[in-house]
Design a protein around this motif. Structure first.
Motif, PDB file in Angstrom:
ATOM      1  N   VAL A 225      69.816  12.830  36.851  1.00 10.47           N
ATOM      2  CA  VAL A 225      69.377  14.223  37.617  1.00 10.47           C
ATOM      3  C   VAL A 225      69.251  14.255  39.116  1.00 10.47           C
ATOM      4  N   GLY A 226      69.082  15.782  39.310  1.00  8.98           N
ATOM      5  CA  GLY A 226      68.661  15.820  40.749  1.00  8.98           C
ATOM      6  C   GLY A 226      67.604  16.277  41.246  1.00  8.98           C
ATOM      7  N   ALA A 227      67.149  16.156  42.173  1.00  9.63           N
ATOM      8  CA  ALA A 227      66.049  16.271  42.798  1.00  9.63           C
ATOM      9  C   ALA A 227      66.107  17.426  44.260  1.00  9.63           C
ATOM     10  N   ARG A 228      64.301  17.649  44.446  1.00 16.28           N
ATOM     11  CA  ARG A 228      64.113  18.282  45.592  1.00 16.28           C
ATOM     12  C   ARG A 228      63.198  17.895  46.240  1.00 16.28           C
ATOM     13  N   LEU A 229      63.975  17.398  47.204  1.00 19.40           N
ATOM     14  CA  LEU A 229      62.288  16.324  48.487  1.00 19.40           C
ATOM     15  C   LEU A 229      62.181  17.433  49.482  1.00 19.40           C
ATOM     16  N   ASP A 230      61.193  17.204  49.841  1.00 23.25           N
ATOM     17  CA  ASP A 230      60.431  18.817  50.948  1.00 23.25           C
ATOM     18  C   ASP A 230      60.306  16.931  52.188  1.00 23.25           C
ATOM     19  N   LEU A 231      61.155  17.818  53.113  1.00 22.92           N
ATOM     20  CA  LEU A 231      61.273  16.890  54.217  1.00 22.92           C
ATOM     21  C   LEU A 231      59.553  17.400  54.844  1.00 22.92           C
ATOM     22  N   ASP A 232      59.574  18.199  54.675  1.00 22.52           N
ATOM     23  CA  ASP A 232      57.961  18.546  55.918  1.00 22.52           C
ATOM     24  C   ASP A 232      57.109  17.748  54.809  1.00 22.52           C
ATOM     25  N   ALA A 233      56.891  17.023  54.082  1.00 28.43           N
ATOM     26  CA  ALA A 233      55.975  16.034  53.779  1.00 28.43           C
ATOM     27  C   ALA A 233      56.318  15.021  54.106  1.00 28.43           C
ATOM     28  N   GLY A 289      71.872  16.303  41.800  1.00 25.42           N
ATOM     29  CA  GLY A 289      72.372  16.791  42.823  1.00 25.42           C
ATOM     30  C   GLY A 289      70.743  16.768  44.276  1.00 25.42           C
ATOM     31  N   LEU A 290      71.056  15.770  44.866  1.00 26.72           N
ATOM     32  CA  LEU A 290      69.649  15.620  46.285  1.00 26.72           C
ATOM     33  C   LEU A 290      69.501  17.106  47.643  1.00 26.72           C
ATOM     34  N   ARG A 291      69.031  18.037  46.786  1.00 28.55           N
ATOM     35  CA  ARG A 291      67.891  19.088  47.423  1.00 28.55           C
ATOM     36  C   ARG A 291      67.048  19.261  49.026  1.00 28.55           C
ATOM     37  N   VAL A 292      67.470  19.076  50.119  1.00 30.34           N
ATOM     38  CA  VAL A 292      66.205  18.433  51.018  1.00 30.34           C
ATOM     39  C   VAL A 292      66.053  20.620  51.678  1.00 30.34           C
ATOM     40  N   VAL A 293      64.297  20.246  51.108  1.00 32.42           N
ATOM     41  CA  VAL A 293      63.512  22.353  51.463  1.00 32.42           C
ATOM     42  C   VAL A 293      62.752  21.498  52.563  1.00 32.42           C
ATOM     43  N   ASP A 294      62.358  22.690  53.263  1.00 33.86           N
ATOM     44  CA  ASP A 294      61.150  22.612  54.858  1.00 33.86           C
ATOM     45  C   ASP A 294      60.225  23.355  53.321  1.00 33.86           C
ATOM     46  N   ALA A 295      59.052  23.646  53.836  1.00 33.10           N
ATOM     47  CA  ALA A 295      57.989  23.433  53.316  1.00 33.10           C
ATOM     48  C   ALA A 295      57.593  24.662  52.668  1.00 33.10           C
ATOM     49  N   ALA A 296      58.590  25.502  53.201  1.00 34.96           N
ATOM     50  CA  ALA A 296      58.876  27.553  52.758  1.00 34.96           C
ATOM     51  C   ALA A 296      59.813  27.246  51.301  1.00 34.96           C
ATOM     52  N   GLY A 297      60.139  25.808  51.144  1.00 37.13           N
ATOM     53  CA  GLY A 297      61.139  25.792  50.298  1.00 37.13           C
ATOM     54  C   GLY A 297      62.469  25.981  50.738  1.00 37.13           C
ATOM     55  N   PRO A 299      66.232  25.821  51.875  1.00 40.09           N
ATOM     56  CA  PRO A 299      66.976  24.536  52.602  1.00 40.09           C
ATOM     57  C   PRO A 299      67.530  23.895  54.136  1.00 40.09           C
ATOM     58  N   VAL A 300      67.364  22.526  53.644  1.00 42.61           N
ATOM     59  CA  VAL A 300      68.067  22.103  55.567  1.00 42.61           C
ATOM     60  C   VAL A 300      69.049  21.955  54.938  1.00 42.61           C
ATOM     61  N   GLU A 301      69.882  21.793  56.422  1.00 40.68           N
ATOM     62  CA  GLU A 301      71.464  21.686  56.682  1.00 40.68           C
ATOM     63  C   GLU A 301      70.956  20.531  57.843  1.00 40.68           C
ATOM     64  N   HIS A 302      71.733  19.493  56.718  1.00 39.99           N
ATOM     65  CA  HIS A 302      71.571  17.824  57.625  1.00 39.99           C
ATOM     66  C   HIS A 302      72.953  17.105  58.283  1.00 39.99           C
ATOM     67  N   GLY A 303      73.644  16.603  57.348  1.00 45.32           N
ATOM     68  CA  GLY A 303      75.081  16.397  56.773  1.00 45.32           C
ATOM     69  C   GLY A 303      74.838  14.759  57.230  1.00 45.32           C
ATOM     70  N   LEU A 304      73.764  14.190  57.076  1.00 47.65           N
ATOM     71  CA  LEU A 304      72.679  12.695  57.101  1.00 47.65           C
ATOM     72  C   LEU A 304      73.963  11.687  55.534  1.00 47.65           C
ATOM     73  N   ARG A 305      73.979  10.629  55.840  1.00 51.14           N
ATOM     74  CA  ARG A 305      73.959  10.104  54.712  1.00 51.14           C
ATOM     75  C   ARG A 305      73.073   8.462  55.507  1.00 51.14           C
ATOM     76  N   SER A 306      72.890   7.789  54.016  1.00 52.41           N
ATOM     77  CA  SER A 306      72.367   6.477  54.390  1.00 52.41           C
ATOM     78  C   SER A 306      73.453   5.378  55.278  1.00 52.41           C
ATOM     79  N   PHE A 307      72.691   4.446  55.257  1.00 51.36           N
ATOM     80  CA  PHE A 307      73.915   2.916  55.591  1.00 51.36           C
ATOM     81  C   PHE A 307      74.817   2.460  54.561  1.00 51.36           C
ATOM     82  N   ASP A 308      75.547   2.114  55.566  1.00 52.07           N
ATOM     83  CA  ASP A 308      76.742   1.505  54.038  1.00 52.07           C
ATOM     84  C   ASP A 308      77.400   0.138  55.102  1.00 52.07           C
ATOM     85  N   HIS A 309      77.227  -0.756  53.903  1.00 54.36           N
ATOM     86  CA  HIS A 309      77.527  -1.397  55.452  1.00 54.36           C
ATOM     87  C   HIS A 309      79.238  -1.923  55.462  1.00 54.36           C
TER      88      HIS A 309
END
Length: 312
Positions: A225-233, A289-297, A299-309
């Motif tokens: 599946v995918g998701a919409r993630l609210d950064l401000d929340a 896909g994982l879409r990061v949005v702000d409180a108004a919906g 899109p938030v551009e971030h270019g980040l990724r999680s840690f990988d050993h």
């Protein structure tokens, strides 16, 4: 002090309920609960990679077990025992006393006995394997999220990464602020009680060890599946909220070392009260896909990724 004297002095403990044979034999002998399934996990902590050489040994003992218990929490398991494999450059009795004190205090708090392990000489390396149980068919997995489910997280995110940035010299905090985030980094709380009561409620779960983006991404991949993630929340401390937006984003989305639970549940699910704050931070969608949005919906551009050993 020899190897076996070290074990007897710092780690030998009486057998406890559910353990026929513990420390001191070739194998531990555990007693399974009828109708339950074993859940097993293992984590390694290497000096310079997972922890700083300046960390207090008592806190290191706590964290070494906490990060493993967090895996059991993410699966809704009840801990039943753990083993410890410990490589030490030399026998330092004061260090061992602090390390074992922190380790065994957390073990006692959750009723989980040390049942075996190994010690050797070498660069400081801590490897713990945990054993837990859950009723057959009730373990929480990553693969159960469905479109329309809500995404929730326990506690707050980002403080551990903020502490790391202080150690790296990229962020400056006052004494009280630094101690707040340092405690989050060095003394995480495994959410065992929450994980156990989420059985039958949550559709999928994982703990945040490498960063929210990557760990939530594991749920999305396993569940297809995918998701919409609210950064401000995303829940954050007042210390983190006082930082510039870019620092907050990196700590919240890619920081890791939080060991909070991220889980999905159907809309309107009645969530339990186990004394830890739960925050709704997004929704599962059918589109990958994982879409990061702000409180108004937006899109938030971030270019980040999680840690990988191996990639970090």
């Amino acid at each position: 002090m020899g190897e076996f004297d070290l074990i007897r002095r710092f780690f030998q403990r009486p057998a406890s309920a559910g353990v026929d044979v513990g420390v001191g034999d070739d194998c531990a002998v555990l007693v399974p609960t009828p109708g339950a399934r074993w859940l097993v996990s293992s984590d390694m902590l290497v000096e310079g990679r997972h922890f700083l050489s300046t960390v207090a040994p008592e806190r290191l003992g706590h964290k070494a077990l906490a990060v493993n218990l967090s895996d059991l929490a993410a699966c809704g398991a009840t801990p039943r025992g753990f083993t410890l494999a410990l490589a030490l450059p030399r026998v330092d009795e004061a260090w061992l006393a602090g390390f074992s004190r922190g380790l065994l205090a957390l073990a006692d708090a959750h009723g989980v006995p040390l049942v075996g392990g190994d010690t050797t000489q070498g660069p400081l390396n801590i490897c713990i394997a945990v054993f837990g149980e859950a009723p057959a068919g009730q373990a929480l997995l990553r693969s159960g999220a469905r479109a329309g489910d809500e995404i929730w997280v326990s506690g707050r995110l980002g403080d551990a990464r903020l502490a790391l940035e202080v150690f790296r010299g990229t962020v400056v905090l006052d004494g009280a602020g630094f101690e707040t985030v340092r405690a989050a980094m060095e003394c995480p709380t495994p959410r065992l009680a929450l994980g156990q009561v989420l059985r039958g409620i949550a559709s999928a779960a994982i703990d945040v060890s490498d960063g929210l983006l990557g760990d939530l991404g594991h749920i999305l991949a396993a569940s297809r599946v995918g998701a919409r993630l609210d950064l401000d929340a995303l829940p954050r401390s007042a210390v983190l909220a006082a930082q510039p937006a870019a620092v907050q984003q990196e700590c919240l989305l890619a920081g890791g070392d939080d060991y909070e639970l991220v889980f999905t549940a159907p809309p309107g699910a009645r969530l339990p009260d186990v004394g830890v704050a739960l925050t709704r931070i997004g929704r599962i969608e059918a589109e990958p896909g994982l879409r990061v949005v702000d409180a108004a919906g937006a899109p938030v551009e971030h270019g980040l990724r999680s840690f990988d050993h191996f990639a970090s």
